[in-house]
Scaffold this active site. Structure first.
Site, PDB file in Angstrom:
ATOM      1  N   ASN A 162      43.191  48.105  36.375  1.00  0.00           N
ATOM      2  CA  ASN A 162      43.439  46.845  35.654  1.00  0.00           C
ATOM      3  C   ASN A 162      42.257  46.380  34.819  1.00  0.00           C
ATOM      4  OD1 ASN A 162      42.092  46.281  38.094  1.00  0.00           O
ATOM      5  ND2 ASN A 162      42.678  44.141  37.935  1.00  0.00           N
ATOM      6  N   GLU A 260      36.135  45.508  47.226  1.00  0.00           N
ATOM      7  CA  GLU A 260      36.725  44.403  46.466  1.00  0.00           C
ATOM      8  C   GLU A 260      38.218  44.679  46.383  1.00  0.00           C
ATOM      9  OE1 GLU A 260      35.336  41.754  45.579  1.00  0.00           O
ATOM     10  OE2 GLU A 260      33.204  42.201  45.569  1.00  0.00           O
ATOM     11  N   CYS A 293      42.998  40.738  40.208  1.00  0.00           N
ATOM     12  CA  CYS A 293      42.880  40.472  41.642  1.00  0.00           C
ATOM     13  C   CYS A 293      42.720  38.979  41.906  1.00  0.00           C
ATOM     14  CB  CYS A 293      41.705  41.243  42.213  1.00  0.00           C
ATOM     15  SG  CYS A 293      40.212  40.993  41.259  1.00  0.00           S
ATOM     16  N   GLU A 463      30.210  41.340  44.923  1.00  0.00           N
ATOM     17  CA  GLU A 463      29.770  41.846  43.630  1.00  0.00           C
ATOM     18  C   GLU A 463      29.351  40.641  42.802  1.00  0.00           C
ATOM     19  OE1 GLU A 463      29.469  44.991  42.717  1.00  0.00           O
ATOM     20  OE2 GLU A 463      30.947  46.214  43.766  1.00  0.00           O
TER      21      GLU A 463
END
Ligand code: NAD
Length: 483
Positions: A162, A260, A293, A463
């Protein structure tokens, strides 16, 4: 990488993609390939070489060779190289768009934003690494103790389809700044911009082997990469199912992982909120057609304004015409998955307010759906609990603050939450009670400086921000006897 000629800045025809190992494109033997098809029209856009265990072995060996010299450079010197790469990326925005848009279907403005953020990562970590240092520890006159943040060595990075360039840049910039080298496996559906990034890093003066790219499927390339004995840290972005598999493989070797994963993030709107601004945040479900996400896919609205607010949302969604104002779904599997959730919502008895179907006419050749809103969604329904990864909102009313918290936390995920209210004490109470790695109040804007990651099933580690540099380093304590 070769492309057939096209209009300036935009490739046409099928892009031929090879691995990028030790500073050059690599096709091993009579390599198998796979064709990536366009989300917009279904035609072939990229031919990707499919690697295997031997490809992974070559790439990891190259990154292991490159590691000592890269680690030993001054952080400022590594930082200057990363900043140089950032400038080259900005200058090459059109080429990156030509590589990534045909595979992902991103709208031009979405691609511009992705490129800007990606270049920002290299600029940011290239600078902030100069502020990474250890501590001295007071043990008395007889001993001198200090800590040093040290890189791990070869980092294996695996990214989804994505946000190929942004996710590669997010991890690579922090890992390299900290002195690691990287072998990255992008999604087999969206590999082009990652290969282009590695190629450009070489032109920016980053030595061969510091970034290697291996192409192929999760099972044939991802797993051998995760299992490789010389990989010292794994950074994965993708689904919960794959994240669990990778964590299990990493556990066999006791290698640390940064995960993640997905989200089912709530957007909580109280009746006292600035409803115009709350509306615009609700419409971000259309960004990348909901394939994010961090998408705010659960809309929780206080009952007095519930019906009027969802009618306003529905009216705006209906204006987002697929094609011009709404990107397609990137992969065929994702398209089918979203259509499956339309069926699930109907079976579970959710009230369809707008959308709920694929686009027809000429757009039917592509993977387009209409932006969709379901109302009166209850926690037991699949569209309340499961990540759809499409332009689909599930709306639920609530009566009290306690109920809003309970609904927001009624999820196995905990990536992001958004709260809209003019009552600042309530905003702070909500921010404290909600189980999520990021809580956004009244549309606060996050940046690359702000740590990002999940509670619960949404992941492990962080992150972005300085926090990420700490994840890409391990602490060594040295104690010297002075007497
Ligand atoms: P996915 O888990 O299917 O694939 C992600 C990557 O893992 C791909 O490169 C794939 O080839 C690889 N892979 C698959 N099986 C593997 C295995 N057994 N071993 C090693 N590698 C393997 O996810 P996807 O469908 O590509 O991406 C969508 C998911 O990613 C969504 O759940 C989304 O929420 C999540 N995501 C999370 C973030 C975040 O930062 N939290 C960002 C973007 C996407």
């Amino acid at each position: 990488m070769t492309t057939t000629a096209g209009h300036p800045g935009e490739a046409v025809g099928v892009r031929e993609l090879a691995h990028w190992i030790d500073g050059r494109p690599v096709r091993l033997g009579p390599a198998r390939t796979s064709l990536v098809t366009s989300p917009e029209h279904g035609g072939a856009v990229t031919s990707v070489v499919l690697g295997d265990q031997a490809t992974v072995a070559d790439a990891v060996a190259s990154s292991a060779r490159a590691f000592p010299a890269w680690r030993d450079r001054a952080p400022a010197e590594r930082g200057r190289l990363l900043a140089g790469l950032s400038r080259q990326m900005r200058a090459a925005a059109a080429e990156f768009a030509a590589a990534e848009r045909p595979e992902t279907g991103k709208l031009p403005a979405e691609m511009d934003a992705a490129l800007g953020t990606s270049a920002d990562y290299f600029e940011y970590y290239g600078g902030v690494v100069r502020a990474l240092f250890g501590q001295t520890i007071q043990l008395g006159a007889a001993d001198h103790a200090f800590t040093t943040p040290e890189p791990y060595g070869v980092v294996a990075m695996i990214t989804p389809w994505n946000g190929p360039l942004t996710q590669a840049s997010r991890g690579i910039a922090a890992a390299l700044a900290a002195g690691n080298t990287v072998v990255i496996k992008p999604s087999e559906f969206t590999s082009s911009s990652t290969v282009m990034l590695a190629e450009m890093a070489g032109r920016a003066g980053i030595p061969a082997g510091v970034i290697n790219v291996v192409l192929g499927t999760g099972v044939e390339v991802g797993e051998p990469l995760v299992r490789h004995p010389d990989v010292r840290l794994i950074a994965f972005t993708g689904s919960v199912v794959t994240g669990r598999r990778i964590a299990a493989l990493a556990a066999e070797r006791l290698v640390p992982v940064i995960l993640e994963l997905g989200g089912k993030s709530p957007n909580v709107v109280f009746a006292d909120a600035d409803l115009d601004r709350a509306l615009s945040s609700t419409l971000t479900i259309c960004t990348q057609s909901g394939q994010q996400c961090a998408a705010l896919s659960r809309l929780l609205v206080e009952r007095p304004v519930y019906e009027s607010f969802i009618q306003r949302v529905a009216a705006e969604l209906a204006q987002r015409t697929p094609g011009d104002r709404l990107a397609p779904l990137t992969t065929q599997a994702q398209f089918r998955k979203v259509l499956g959730y339309f069926d699930a919502a109907q079976q579970d008895g959710a009230r369809l307010v707008t959308g709920g179907r694929a686009a027809d006419g000429p757009l039917a050749q592509g993977r387009y759906v209409h932006p969709t809103l379901y109302a009166d969604v209850r926690p037991g329904m699949r569209i309340f609990q499961e990540e759809i990864f499409g332009p689909v909102l599930a709306a639920t009313p609530f009566d009290t603050e306690a109920e809003a918290v309970a609904l927001a936390n009624n999820s196995e995920y905990g990536l992001v939450a958004s709260v809209w209210t003019r009552d600042s004490a309530r905003a702070l109470r909500m921010a404290r009670e909600i189980q999520a790695g990021q809580v956004i109040v009244n549309g606060g804007r996050t940046g690359i400086e702000t740590p990002f990651g999940g509670y619960k099933q949404s992941g492990l580690g962080r992150e972005k921000g300085f926090e990420s540099l700490l994840h890409y380093t391990q602490v060594k304590t040295t104690v010297v006897a002075t007497t």
